[in-house]
Design a protein around this motif. Structure first.
Motif, PDB file in Angstrom:
ATOM      1  N   UNK A   1     -11.364  -4.303   9.124  1.00 45.07           N
ATOM      2  CA  UNK A   1     -10.899  -5.671   9.317  1.00 45.07           C
ATOM      3  C   UNK A   1      -9.532  -5.970   8.718  1.00 45.07           C
ATOM      4  N   UNK A   2      -9.368  -5.666   7.426  1.00 41.10           N
ATOM      5  CA  UNK A   2      -8.152  -6.101   6.740  1.00 41.10           C
ATOM      6  C   UNK A   2      -7.103  -5.017   6.656  1.00 41.10           C
ATOM      7  N   UNK A   3      -7.335  -3.902   7.343  1.00 43.15           N
ATOM      8  CA  UNK A   3      -6.468  -2.719   7.170  1.00 43.15           C
ATOM      9  C   UNK A   3      -5.014  -3.002   7.508  1.00 43.15           C
ATOM     10  N   UNK A   4      -4.786  -3.627   8.669  1.00 40.62           N
ATOM     11  CA  UNK A   4      -3.392  -3.843   9.097  1.00 40.62           C
ATOM     12  C   UNK A   4      -2.674  -4.753   8.116  1.00 40.62           C
ATOM     13  N   UNK A   5      -3.402  -5.770   7.678  1.00 41.76           N
ATOM     14  CA  UNK A   5      -2.795  -6.721   6.731  1.00 41.76           C
ATOM     15  C   UNK A   5      -2.399  -6.006   5.454  1.00 41.76           C
ATOM     16  N   UNK A   6      -3.315  -5.145   4.949  1.00 43.19           N
ATOM     17  CA  UNK A   6      -3.022  -4.437   3.697  1.00 43.19           C
ATOM     18  C   UNK A   6      -1.823  -3.523   3.848  1.00 43.19           C
ATOM     19  N   UNK A   7      -1.725  -2.860   4.999  1.00 45.60           N
ATOM     20  CA  UNK A   7      -0.579  -1.975   5.208  1.00 45.60           C
ATOM     21  C   UNK A   7       0.700  -2.801   5.309  1.00 45.60           C
ATOM     22  N   UNK A   8       0.632  -3.944   5.976  1.00 39.61           N
ATOM     23  CA  UNK A   8       1.821  -4.791   6.101  1.00 39.61           C
ATOM     24  C   UNK A   8       2.273  -5.281   4.730  1.00 39.61           C
ATOM     25  N   UNK A   9       1.303  -5.693   3.900  1.00 36.78           N
ATOM     26  CA  UNK A   9       1.648  -6.154   2.540  1.00 36.78           C
ATOM     27  C   UNK A   9       2.253  -5.010   1.734  1.00 36.78           C
ATOM     28  N   UNK A  10       1.660  -3.832   1.880  1.00 38.54           N
ATOM     29  CA  UNK A  10       2.171  -2.665   1.154  1.00 38.54           C
ATOM     30  C   UNK A  10       3.612  -2.380   1.541  1.00 38.54           C
ATOM     31  N   UNK A  11       3.863  -2.472   2.868  1.00 40.54           N
ATOM     32  CA  UNK A  11       5.219  -2.191   3.352  1.00 40.54           C
ATOM     33  C   UNK A  11       6.232  -3.138   2.717  1.00 40.54           C
ATOM     34  N   UNK A  12       5.850  -4.420   2.682  1.00 40.94           N
ATOM     35  CA  UNK A  12       6.770  -5.412   2.099  1.00 40.94           C
ATOM     36  C   UNK A  12       7.068  -5.103   0.640  1.00 40.94           C
ATOM     37  N   UNK A  13       6.026  -4.734  -0.099  1.00 44.20           N
ATOM     38  CA  UNK A  13       6.223  -4.495  -1.537  1.00 44.20           C
ATOM     39  C   UNK A  13       6.862  -3.153  -1.826  1.00 44.20           C
ATOM     40  N   UNK A  14       6.653  -2.191  -0.929  1.00 43.94           N
ATOM     41  CA  UNK A  14       7.153  -0.840  -1.205  1.00 43.94           C
ATOM     42  C   UNK A  14       8.657  -0.825  -1.399  1.00 43.94           C
ATOM     43  N   UNK A  15       9.322  -1.795  -0.767  1.00 44.52           N
ATOM     44  CA  UNK A  15      10.783  -1.862  -0.913  1.00 44.52           C
ATOM     45  C   UNK A  15      11.176  -2.018  -2.382  1.00 44.52           C
ATOM     46  N   UNK A  16      10.406  -2.809  -3.124  1.00 48.43           N
ATOM     47  CA  UNK A  16      10.757  -3.095  -4.518  1.00 48.43           C
ATOM     48  C   UNK A  16      10.662  -1.878  -5.412  1.00 48.43           C
ATOM     49  N   UNK A  17       9.764  -0.968  -5.051  1.00 50.17           N
ATOM     50  CA  UNK A  17       9.626   0.199  -5.925  1.00 50.17           C
ATOM     51  C   UNK A  17      10.888   1.037  -5.940  1.00 50.17           C
TER      52      UNK A  17
ATOM     53  N   UNK B   1      -1.553  -3.686  -7.756  1.00 52.07           N
ATOM     54  CA  UNK B   1      -2.828  -3.311  -7.137  1.00 52.07           C
ATOM     55  C   UNK B   1      -2.661  -3.133  -5.632  1.00 52.07           C
ATOM     56  N   UNK B   2      -1.903  -4.082  -5.017  1.00 48.85           N
ATOM     57  CA  UNK B   2      -1.674  -3.976  -3.573  1.00 48.85           C
ATOM     58  C   UNK B   2      -0.967  -2.675  -3.252  1.00 48.85           C
ATOM     59  N   UNK B   3       0.037  -2.341  -4.084  1.00 51.46           N
ATOM     60  CA  UNK B   3       0.796  -1.107  -3.861  1.00 51.46           C
ATOM     61  C   UNK B   3      -0.122   0.106  -3.943  1.00 51.46           C
ATOM     62  N   UNK B   4      -0.962   0.098  -4.985  1.00 50.91           N
ATOM     63  CA  UNK B   4      -1.846   1.246  -5.183  1.00 50.91           C
ATOM     64  C   UNK B   4      -2.781   1.405  -3.988  1.00 50.91           C
ATOM     65  N   UNK B   5      -3.362   0.263  -3.571  1.00 51.34           N
ATOM     66  CA  UNK B   5      -4.293   0.302  -2.425  1.00 51.34           C
ATOM     67  C   UNK B   5      -3.577   0.805  -1.177  1.00 51.34           C
ATOM     68  N   UNK B   6      -2.347   0.253  -0.965  1.00 53.57           N
ATOM     69  CA  UNK B   6      -1.587   0.639   0.214  1.00 53.57           C
ATOM     70  C   UNK B   6      -1.296   2.128   0.238  1.00 53.57           C
ATOM     71  N   UNK B   7      -0.913   2.669  -0.928  1.00 52.71           N
ATOM     72  CA  UNK B   7      -0.602   4.105  -0.976  1.00 52.71           C
ATOM     73  C   UNK B   7      -1.825   4.936  -0.613  1.00 52.71           C
ATOM     74  N   UNK B   8      -2.982   4.491  -1.139  1.00 51.34           N
ATOM     75  CA  UNK B   8      -4.216   5.222  -0.835  1.00 51.34           C
ATOM     76  C   UNK B   8      -4.506   5.180   0.659  1.00 51.34           C
ATOM     77  N   UNK B   9      -4.360   3.986   1.234  1.00 47.56           N
ATOM     78  CA  UNK B   9      -4.646   3.875   2.674  1.00 47.56           C
ATOM     79  C   UNK B   9      -3.704   4.762   3.476  1.00 47.56           C
ATOM     80  N   UNK B  10      -2.412   4.769   3.095  1.00 42.02           N
ATOM     81  CA  UNK B  10      -1.452   5.593   3.834  1.00 42.02           C
ATOM     82  C   UNK B  10      -1.846   7.056   3.752  1.00 42.02           C
ATOM     83  N   UNK B  11      -2.391   7.487   2.606  1.00 43.06           N
ATOM     84  CA  UNK B  11      -2.821   8.871   2.497  1.00 43.06           C
ATOM     85  C   UNK B  11      -4.050   9.129   3.359  1.00 43.06           C
TER      86      UNK B  11
END
Lengths: 77, 511
Positions: free
Chosen positions: B383-399, B411-421
């Motif tokens: 259900x929330x997968x696309x949203x989490x990836x979109x949020x991760x993408x937005x935040x990944x720029x800051x890293x 936490x969002x970043x960590x979750x996003x990285x896991x999902x991408x893997x």
């Protein structure tokens, strides 16, 4: 005068060829300029090419039709 | 006894031959006026039909009638382009282009005219015309059954249904054919009963050979038909190849079966049609394509449908492939096909090069059929997968700036990285529904920890291995019922706990 080509099987009698020419002139109601060729692949009968239409009365075509009919009965290959 | 049979058979044949009607055949003929590469102009044949097959000089070559004028017919050669000379006699066969169809085609490699290319005889009982009308509105039913691809990112976020058209679009060497092949292999491995047709248009012979051997090795040739029109084949053959593949699929669809057709690729198909049109001197439009280039693809893809129950409920799912140049999806052919299909899977070169494979850009990819083409188990977990990836993408720029983030963002970043893997997948990895659900649940519940020191990727394979060895029952339950109720979720929770313990135990040995 329209041009016409007559392809006949070898060993067709000249009288038969004249009869064919006369019959076509009668059927189409006009005089035609004939050129006659011999073609062994016809096996029997003749082919008349007149003004965009072919009149196919050859044995070769008949045999091909029979072959196709047999294929249709058995299954295509 | 046998004598009787023999006599009656020969008598039967004799009778049939004797009763065969003797009549002469009268048909039109024309003469070849000019030959220009694949296109010949024929003088005469005023009553030729559009798309009729023309026989040249008793079978020396065959052509399709394409340009009908009062005194002339422009035709495109299907084969034998070297043999045609000016002055040859051309005869209309009265038939439009047709292809032999039937169960006998499954497992075979055939050309778009139905001739076998794998050097074994082929017998078909039925012929279907290559061009056919698409099912009407009344004949269709909404798309409601999933067509699983075995690729976790597609099945979770861009689900494909049976009867849908989903475009696979991307630059060269981004994995488009890989996705199509994985989908075909998954149908074989999961026994989904879907018959697959791989239509290769304008491809090199070597590439098609590789595809066939990949499918053979995976055991997928038993429910696949390969229909190639090679790059050295006549343009007319490349032009009719996808329509012929559709005709073959329609035979199965109207018998109530589900079919998957992959058109690889439509860019080359458009180029072949452009070549024919330019040689026929039709007016050139944008990018030199003729005016009816949209109709070329729209009438092809409209033949994919999900039929109503009254007609048997069969379906054709189309996966057309389009190649873009330098990622430009706003070019002519890509925009045309995007507007025809029910969604696209967009593959990017940067993602591919940075190790994200399949290189799917989840943000730009969409499936317009969406959730109605997903099994319940998958619906619940993704259900929330696309949203989490979109949020991760937005935040990944800051890293990249090394900025400090608050705990929520971290936490969002960590979750996003896991999902991408999790959604990374090797080309020959094929996941069943259960395996995909387990992986997504594991990512959601935070099963993959970095306390152990193994990468998420390694833990992912360990998890799958653990479930295959110890929890096969759970996998079977999910695969059979395609749903996860509370009982199953409880069992999965326990299994995760067991896995974590097992992982910590074995990790010591690994290091």
């Amino acid at each position: 005068m329209k041009k016409a080509l007559l392809k006949a099987a070898p060993k067709t009698a000249p009288e038969t060829i004249e009869k064919i020419k006369a019959r076509f002139s009668q059927y189409l109601n006009e005089e035609l300029e004939w050129s006659v060729e011999e073609d062994a692949s016809l096996i029997g009968g003749f082919l008349a090419y007149i003004d965009g239409t072919v009149y196919d009365c050859t044995v070769a075509t008949k045999l091909e039709e029979i072959k196709q009919a047999l294929y249709d009965a058995v299954g295509r290959n | 006894m046998s004598d009787l049979v023999y006599t009656s058979l020969s008598a039967y044949l004799k009778e049939k031959i004797d009763s065969f009607p003797i009549s002469s055949k009268i048909y039109d003929y024309g003469t070849v006026k000019s030959c220009n590469s694949d296109v010949i102009i024929i003088k005469g044949l005023g009553r030729a039909k559009y798309g009729e097959i023309l026989e040249i000089e008793n079978g020396v070559a065959y052509a399709l009638a394409f340009d009908l004028k009062k005194d002339e017919v422009g035709a495109v050669l299907l084969d034998g382009e070297q043999a045609v000379e000016v002055g040859f006699m051309v005869k209309g066969t009265g038939r439009v282009a047709s292809v032999g169809v039937g169960e006998a085609l499954i497992g075979r490699v055939i050309d778009p005219l139905g001739r076998p290319l794998d050097e074994k005889p082929l017998m078909c009982r039925e012929l279907r015309p290559v061009e056919a009308k698409a099912p009407s509105i009344v004949d269709r039913a909404p798309v409601d059954t999933p067509l699983e691809t075995g690729i976790i990112s597609i099945d979770s976020m861009i689900p494909i249904g049976r009867g849908q058209r989903e475009l696979i679009i991307g630059d060269r060497q981004t994995g488009k054919t890989s996705i199509a092949l994985s989908t075909i292999i998954h149908q074989a491995k999961s026994n989904s009963g879907v018959i697959c047709i791989y239509c290769a248009i304008g491809q090199k012979k070597a590439n098609v050979m590789n595809v066939v051997s990949t499918l053979e090795k995976a055991g997928a040739m038993n429910n696949t038909i390969v229909m190639p029109a090679f790059s050295n084949d006549c343009a007319a053959l490349q032009y009719i190849a996808p329509y012929a593949a559709c005709a073959v699929g329609e035979y199965f669809m109207y018998k109530g079966k589900d079919v998957l057709i992959v058109f690889d690729d439509l860019s080359k198909h458009a180029a072949a049609y452009r070549m024919i049109s330019l040689l026929l001197r039709r007016p050139a439009g944008r990018e030199a394509y003729p005016g009816d280039i949209f109709y070329l693809h729209s009438r092809l893809l409209e033949r994919s449908a999900h039929l109503s129950k009254e007609l048997g409920g069969g379906s054709i799912t189309a996966l057309p492939v389009v190649e873009t140049m330098a990622g430009d999806i706003s070019a002519y052919i890509p925009t045309n096909v995007i507007s025809i299909t029910d969604g696209q899977i967009y593959l990017e070169t940067e993602l591919f090069n940075s190790g994200m494979r399949p290189a799917i850009n989840v943000g730009l990819s969409v499936s317009r059929v969406g959730k109605s083409a997903q099994y319940k188990a998958m619906k619940k977990t993704s259900g929330a997968l696309r949203l989490e990836i979109a949020q991760y993408r937005d935040l990944a720029v800051f890293t990249r700036f090394g900025a400090e983030l608050d705990s929520t963002s971290a936490a969002i970043l960590k979750k996003g990285e896991t999902i991408m893997e999790i959604i990374k997948q090797k080309a020959n990895d094929d996941y069943s529904t259960a395996q995909e659900v387990i992986l997504l649940l594991a990512a959601e519940k935070g099963v993959f920890s970095d306390k152990i020191g193994l990468s998420v990727n390694e833990q992912k394979y360990d998890l799958l291995e653990y479930f295959a060895k110890n929890e096969q029952k759970i996998l079977d339950m999910i695969n059979n019922g395609k749903d996860t109720d509370d009982i199953i979720l409880e069992k999965i929770k326990e299994a995760f706990a067991g896995f974590t313990a097992w992982e910590e135990e074995n990790h010591a040995e690994r290091r």
